[in-house]
Design a protein around this motif. Sequence first.
Motif, PDB file in Angstrom:
ATOM      1  N   ILE A 130     -13.197  11.575  -7.310  1.00 31.45           N
ATOM      2  CA  ILE A 130     -12.226  11.128  -6.315  1.00 31.45           C
ATOM      3  C   ILE A 130     -12.339  11.989  -5.050  1.00 31.45           C
ATOM      4  CG2 ILE A 130      -9.758  10.958  -5.792  1.00 31.45           C
ATOM      5  CD1 ILE A 130      -9.350  10.221  -8.776  1.00 31.45           C
TER       6      ILE A 130
ATOM      7  N   ARG B 214       2.058   1.992  -3.684  1.00 28.09           N
ATOM      8  CA  ARG B 214       1.079   2.345  -4.701  1.00 28.09           C
ATOM      9  C   ARG B 214       0.765   3.833  -4.648  1.00 28.09           C
ATOM     10  NH1 ARG B 214      -3.642  -1.375  -3.257  1.00 28.09           N
ATOM     11  NH2 ARG B 214      -4.658   0.588  -3.691  1.00 28.09           N
ATOM     12  N   PRO B 215       0.796   4.505  -5.792  1.00 27.74           N
ATOM     13  CA  PRO B 215       0.401   5.917  -5.796  1.00 27.74           C
ATOM     14  C   PRO B 215      -1.108   6.043  -5.620  1.00 27.74           C
ATOM     15  CG  PRO B 215       0.963   5.191  -8.012  1.00 27.74           C
ATOM     16  CD  PRO B 215       1.263   4.049  -7.076  1.00 27.74           C
ATOM     17  N   ASP B 216      -1.530   7.184  -5.121  1.00 24.51           N
ATOM     18  CA  ASP B 216      -2.963   7.369  -4.921  1.00 24.51           C
ATOM     19  C   ASP B 216      -3.652   7.645  -6.255  1.00 24.51           C
ATOM     20  OD1 ASP B 216      -3.297  10.845  -4.014  1.00 24.51           O
ATOM     21  OD2 ASP B 216      -1.719   9.881  -5.159  1.00 24.51           O
ATOM     22  N   LEU B 217      -4.976   7.640  -6.238  1.00 26.95           N
ATOM     23  CA  LEU B 217      -5.752   7.769  -7.466  1.00 26.95           C
ATOM     24  C   LEU B 217      -5.538   9.109  -8.158  1.00 26.95           C
ATOM     25  CD1 LEU B 217      -9.125   6.180  -6.334  1.00 26.95           C
ATOM     26  CD2 LEU B 217      -7.397   5.193  -7.826  1.00 26.95           C
TER      27      LEU B 217
ATOM     28  N   GLY C  76       0.810  -1.211   0.000  1.00 30.97           N
ATOM     29  CA  GLY C  76       0.000   0.000   0.000  1.00 30.97           C
ATOM     30  C   GLY C  76       0.841   1.258   0.000  1.00 30.97           C
TER      31      GLY C  76
ATOM     32  N   THR D 285      -2.876  10.975  -8.176  1.00 26.33           N
ATOM     33  CA  THR D 285      -1.573  10.961  -8.848  1.00 26.33           C
ATOM     34  C   THR D 285      -1.663  10.199 -10.158  1.00 26.33           C
ATOM     35  OG1 THR D 285      -0.447  11.068  -6.722  1.00 26.33           O
ATOM     36  CG2 THR D 285       0.853  10.329  -8.604  1.00 26.33           C
TER      37      THR D 285
END
Length: 78
Positions: free
Chosen positions: A74, A46-49, A43, A51
């Motif tokens: 978002i 992983r880049p956020d949505l 986690g 980004t």
Amino acid sequence: MMWGYGMEWWMWLIMGSGTLAFWLVIVLVIRALLPGRDRTTAGADRPDLLTLLKEGLARGEVTPEEYEQRRRLIADGH
């Protein structure tokens, strides 16, 4: 030497080890059954949505209008 109820020291050792093993198995089963418990750091990698959406806009995969619409979704948590 005998300690209480005719049990030798090694009998106490076996009984204590068995009890410890029993509770260890119980704890491991409960941990395995708990939902949403990811024990890896995937986690964090992983880049956020948002980004990902910005990168898609920069690559031309989404139009500015699509970007703005998806950014609002978002931000609203949908």
